[in-house]
Design a protein around this motif. Structure first.
Motif, PDB file in Angstrom:
ATOM      1  N   TRP A  30      -3.078  13.755  -0.813  1.00 40.38           N
ATOM      2  CA  TRP A  30      -2.527  12.401  -0.904  1.00 40.38           C
ATOM      3  C   TRP A  30      -3.201  11.612  -2.016  1.00 40.38           C
ATOM      4  O   TRP A  30      -4.402  11.752  -2.271  1.00 40.38           O
ATOM      5  CB  TRP A  30      -2.696  11.660   0.415  1.00 40.38           C
ATOM      6  CG  TRP A  30      -1.806  12.167   1.507  1.00 40.38           C
ATOM      7  CD1 TRP A  30      -2.089  13.116   2.435  1.00 40.38           C
ATOM      8  CD2 TRP A  30      -0.467  11.750   1.755  1.00 40.38           C
ATOM      9  NE1 TRP A  30      -1.013  13.313   3.260  1.00 40.38           N
ATOM     10  CE2 TRP A  30       0.001  12.487   2.873  1.00 40.38           C
ATOM     11  CE3 TRP A  30       0.395  10.826   1.169  1.00 40.38           C
ATOM     12  CZ2 TRP A  30       1.278  12.326   3.389  1.00 40.38           C
ATOM     13  CZ3 TRP A  30       1.664  10.659   1.684  1.00 40.38           C
ATOM     14  CH2 TRP A  30       2.102  11.398   2.782  1.00 40.38           C
ATOM     15  N   ARG A  31      -2.410  10.781  -2.675  1.00 40.54           N
ATOM     16  CA  ARG A  31      -2.888   9.798  -3.632  1.00 40.54           C
ATOM     17  C   ARG A  31      -2.435   8.429  -3.144  1.00 40.54           C
ATOM     18  O   ARG A  31      -1.413   8.322  -2.483  1.00 40.54           O
ATOM     19  CB  ARG A  31      -2.352  10.062  -5.040  1.00 40.54           C
ATOM     20  CG  ARG A  31      -2.702  11.440  -5.589  1.00 40.54           C
ATOM     21  CD  ARG A  31      -4.193  11.530  -5.907  1.00 40.54           C
ATOM     22  NE  ARG A  31      -4.549  12.828  -6.455  1.00 40.54           N
ATOM     23  CZ  ARG A  31      -5.004  13.836  -5.746  1.00 40.54           C
ATOM     24  NH1 ARG A  31      -5.125  13.704  -4.431  1.00 40.54           N
ATOM     25  NH2 ARG A  31      -5.317  14.976  -6.306  1.00 40.54           N
ATOM     26  N   THR A  32      -3.185   7.420  -3.449  1.00 40.69           N
ATOM     27  CA  THR A  32      -2.838   6.088  -2.965  1.00 40.69           C
ATOM     28  C   THR A  32      -2.962   5.074  -4.084  1.00 40.69           C
ATOM     29  O   THR A  32      -3.788   5.223  -4.997  1.00 40.69           O
ATOM     30  CB  THR A  32      -3.747   5.674  -1.792  1.00 40.69           C
ATOM     31  OG1 THR A  32      -3.337   4.394  -1.315  1.00 40.69           O
ATOM     32  CG2 THR A  32      -5.202   5.612  -2.211  1.00 40.69           C
ATOM     33  N   TYR A  57      -6.938   9.315  -1.620  1.00 37.55           N
ATOM     34  CA  TYR A  57      -6.686   8.971  -0.215  1.00 37.55           C
ATOM     35  C   TYR A  57      -7.942   9.217   0.612  1.00 37.55           C
ATOM     36  O   TYR A  57      -8.570  10.263   0.547  1.00 37.55           O
ATOM     37  CB  TYR A  57      -5.529   9.832   0.296  1.00 37.55           C
ATOM     38  CG  TYR A  57      -5.219   9.659   1.749  1.00 37.55           C
ATOM     39  CD1 TYR A  57      -5.628  10.605   2.688  1.00 37.55           C
ATOM     40  CD2 TYR A  57      -4.500   8.560   2.197  1.00 37.55           C
ATOM     41  CE1 TYR A  57      -5.336  10.463   4.018  1.00 37.55           C
ATOM     42  CE2 TYR A  57      -4.205   8.411   3.532  1.00 37.55           C
ATOM     43  CZ  TYR A  57      -4.624   9.363   4.441  1.00 37.55           C
ATOM     44  OH  TYR A  57      -4.323   9.217   5.761  1.00 37.55           O
ATOM     45  N   ASP A  72       0.866  -1.175   0.000  1.00 33.96           N
ATOM     46  CA  ASP A  72       0.000   0.000   0.000  1.00 33.96           C
ATOM     47  C   ASP A  72       0.906   1.228   0.000  1.00 33.96           C
ATOM     48  O   ASP A  72       1.693   1.420   0.936  1.00 33.96           O
ATOM     49  CB  ASP A  72      -0.906   0.023   1.221  1.00 33.96           C
ATOM     50  CG  ASP A  72      -1.885  -1.141   1.221  1.00 33.96           C
ATOM     51  OD1 ASP A  72      -2.038  -1.779   0.162  1.00 33.96           O
ATOM     52  OD2 ASP A  72      -2.484  -1.416   2.280  1.00 33.96           O
ATOM     53  N   GLN A  92       1.173   5.437  -0.517  1.00 36.35           N
ATOM     54  CA  GLN A  92       0.534   6.746  -0.586  1.00 36.35           C
ATOM     55  C   GLN A  92       1.605   7.785  -0.882  1.00 36.35           C
ATOM     56  O   GLN A  92       2.722   7.682  -0.382  1.00 36.35           O
ATOM     57  CB  GLN A  92      -0.180   7.059   0.722  1.00 36.35           C
ATOM     58  CG  GLN A  92      -1.271   6.072   1.082  1.00 36.35           C
ATOM     59  CD  GLN A  92      -1.745   6.228   2.499  1.00 36.35           C
ATOM     60  OE1 GLN A  92      -1.294   7.113   3.219  1.00 36.35           O
ATOM     61  NE2 GLN A  92      -2.650   5.352   2.915  1.00 36.35           N
TER      62      GLN A  92
END
Length: 690
Positions: free
Chosen positions: A430-432, A409, A362, A364
């Motif tokens: 944030w991007r995940t 996110y 995972d 981010q």
């Protein structure tokens, strides 16, 4: 003369404008520093100014044979030197030492002998990035003239403030497979002595030695810190310097803080195995080139990443890899007995079907503010004087973020509760992304090395204030081999559809591990058995103590009743025995205390130990064997679902890491990769061809 071969004229290379500029009568000059010197058996009219030495031919001396020889010589590029057949120029900023050349006989000491002229120590370029020391000899028989010129040149070059004069050098004697101590004595020390540089060195003997050495050190006593070793040595020196700088500035190193820039520049003398940090800064993995950059004071800024583990500062770093990159380093250390071949062996081992495994992660990240105009796939490589790096300003921020097709996110999912107060009206930066990857790389440098001559990340910049996040998804081994081969040639390895890349400022990495196992938890069983055994022992002791107390109380009541009955029945005929018994019961107050002592002794008596039978011992032995077997299987499965971090060629077993890049945090001696660099290729012979 052999020592003057490098001064061969480059016929026709200078234009008319250059000839006018190189003329000694054009510019500020002093009649006191105009003299006639001979060079390569030809006489020249030399003029010394505050920044350069120029000369024009007087047409005296020489021969036709020498002219033909000079025409056949290859054209070479010199540090600050330009020359044609009749005139030339040498910039003093490229001269690091000057001495009077003497013809000494056997037994004569330094400074004795007949004066032959002046020796100027400068450098030439073997190629676009590799430097080599060279000596220019100006012949003149007068010692007075030579001494006057040498003194003046020494005054000029000693006035360049960017050149270090006091160096603290950390030496790693076990770096690579070379004899580091002999290299230091035979190559490093003589060149520093020639440049009149005072060097204080210390050998790294254990982990944490650099920080311990820097803790009481006063940085004002030195002009720079030099690391002689591999990437791990450079990482230790940078960590020690930056940590001490933050401490002196009174800054608390924690997530989100703005660090202070290093107070001293760092020099790198590469003698390790890969040397990807030095190769990215110098454009070549060469010891002499690195030393000349240090002596001449050529510096360039670098971005540095701060790493955090569970909200606590972990270390400073440049390049980090998880997955395939970490496995290679792990196998390399395992095969250290193979010497230089250990990296090839590690490649082959990591590429086997049993070891080439994907890992669930995972990830981010926060895209860089400049991601809209700069991207790892834009094919813009970082070179000396890079416009992207020069335009990066530390601490600059933009309100907009780079949008992509990945899942955004979710703060509620991270917090684990809906009661947390969060302003959902603001867009999260944030991007995940979640997936199964063969390799994850966080790169602040291009990572040039022998196996990737143009870089593991070809389009990463040295000082643009960004990191490149490169993720290789799970694909067939054949496709992954194609990706690896492109690291060794000029093709873009980021063009594959299974490769994701982003230019980012912050990264949070979390491996996805299984929470349940298909094996029995024997530790829980053992704890339960031990707890039940202890409870049974306590219960048994308590019951036995109560039984003893009850027996004593019953006996005391019976004795009292018998005595009372005897006294009532024989009241008319008192018996001496009964009287004495009555006296005894009434006159002995310590009797109850004796009874209580007996109770305590019985209650504190240890329980009898149980001896296992042969059958029970055999059953326990088989259970232990089964537990050991299942523990090995569980450990093997754990190793299959998680890898290890490769942080600047040092292993890190902490998997949950956060990264943040800091722009222009460090000054390093070097000029970067030259724009004239010709692309190199490495066939990666350790990888089988498909």
């Amino acid at each position: 003369m052999a020592e003057h071969d490098y001064l061969s004229a480059v016929a026709g290379e200078l234009k008319d404008d250059d000839r006018h500029r190189l003329s000694p009568r054009n510019g500020n000059w002093d009649d006191n520093y105009v003299a006639i010197f001979a060079m390569e058996n030809q006489s020249y009219d030399f003029v010394l100014s505050d920044s350069k030495i120029t000369w024009t031919s007087m047409g005296l001396g020489g021969s036709a044979k020498a002219d033909r020889k000079s025409k056949k010589k290859k054209k070479k590029k010199f540090g600050g030197m330009q020359e044609d057949k009749n005139m030339g120029l040498l910039l003093l900023k490229d001269v690091y030492a000057v001495k009077i050349k003497r013809n000494r006989k056997a037994g004569q000491q330094e400074g004795d002998g007949v004066c032959m002229g002046i020796a100027l120590f400068t450098y030439e370029r073997k190629d676009a990035n590799k430097l080599r020391e060279k000596t220019v000899v100006l012949e003149h028989p007068s010692e007075e003239v030579c001494r006057k010129w040498a003194t003046r040149i020494e005054q000029i070059i000693s006035g360049y403030g960017q050149r270090p004069k006091r160096i603290k050098l950390f030496l790693q004697p076990h770096a690579g497979n070379k004899k580091i101590r002999s290299i230091f004595k035979e190559k490093v020390v003589p060149l520093f002595i020639l440049a009149k540089v005072n060097v204080t060195f210390a050998e790294i003997s254990k982990d944490g030695f650099v920080k311990q050495e820097m803790a009481p050190m006063d940085l004002k006593d030195y002009d720079c810190i030099v690391a002689m070793g591999g990437d791990g040595t450079v990482n230790k020196v940078v960590n020690g310097l930056l940590s001490k700088t933050q401490k002196e500035e009174g800054l608390d190193v924690k997530p989100g803080f703005t660090p202070a820039k290093a107070t001293l520049p760092v020099g790198i003398i590469p003698v390790g195995t890969t040397n990807h940090i030095a190769h990215s800064v110098h454009g070549v993995d060469d010891l002499v080139t690195a030393m000349l950059h240090i002596i001449l004071g050529h510096t360039t800024p670098l971005d540095v990443c701060s790493l955090y583990q569970k909200e606590k500062f972990y270390k400073w770093a440049f390049n980090c890899q998880y997955g395939f990159g970490g496995n290679i380093l792990s196998f390399t250390e395992r095969y250290h007995i193979l010497g230089q071949k250990r990296v090839d062996a590690a490649f082959l081992k990591a590429l086997t079907k049993s070891k080439l495994r994907p890992y669930e992660c995972d990830i981010q990240y926060i895209p860089s503010p400049s991601a809209a105009i700069s991207h790892p796939k834009d094919r813009v490589q970082c070179r000396t004087g890079c416009a992207v790096c020069m335009g990066a300003t530390p601490g600059s921020r933009q309100s907009s973020v780079y949008t992509d097709s990945l899942q955004e996110y979710d703060p509620l999912a991270v917090s684990g509760t809906s009661s947390t107060i969060i302003d959902l009206s603001k867009e999260s930066p944030w991007r995940t992304t979640k997936g199964i990857y063969l390799n994850v790389a966080v790169m602040a440098l291009p990572g040039l090395c022998e196996y990737a001559p143009q870089g593991i990340s070809k389009y990463t910049h040295l000082a643009d204030g960004c990191m490149d996040l490169i993720m290789v998804r799970n694909v067939e081994r054949k496709e992954f081999l194609r990706y690896l081969k492109r690291n060794g040639n000029s093709k873009n390895q980021l063009d594959f559809p299974f490769v994701e890349c982003y230019r980012v400022k912050d990264v949070q990495f979390r491996p996805r591990l299984h929470t349940t196992w298909k094996h029995n938890d024997h530790d829980f069983e053992i704890n339960e058995i031990q707890r039940a055994s202890v409870n049974s022992r306590l219960t048994s002791i308590s019951e036995r103590s109560l039984e003893v107390i009850d027996d004593l109380s019953l006996n005391s009541d019976d004795d009292f009743d018998d005595d009372d009955a005897t006294l009532h029945s024989d009241s008319d005929k008192p018996n001496s025995e009964t009287a004495s018994l009555g006296e005894s019961n009434s006159n002995d107050p310590q009797e109850p205390n004796k009874n209580m002592q007996n109770v305590r002794q019985v209650s504190s008596a240890p329980a009898s130990t149980y001896r296992m039978t042969l059958l029970e011992r055999e059953v326990e032995r088989r259970r232990k064997k089964q537990r050991d077997k299942e523990d090995k299987a569980r450990a093997k499965e754990e190793n299959r679902i998680k890898s290890i971090w490769n942080i600047d060629n040092e292993l890190c077993e902490d998997l949950d890491l956060d990264f943040r890049v800091h722009a222009h945090l460090l000054q390093v001696y070097g000029e970067g990769v030259s724009p004239d660099t010709e692309p190199e290729e490495n066939k990666l012979g350790c990888i089988p061809h498909f």
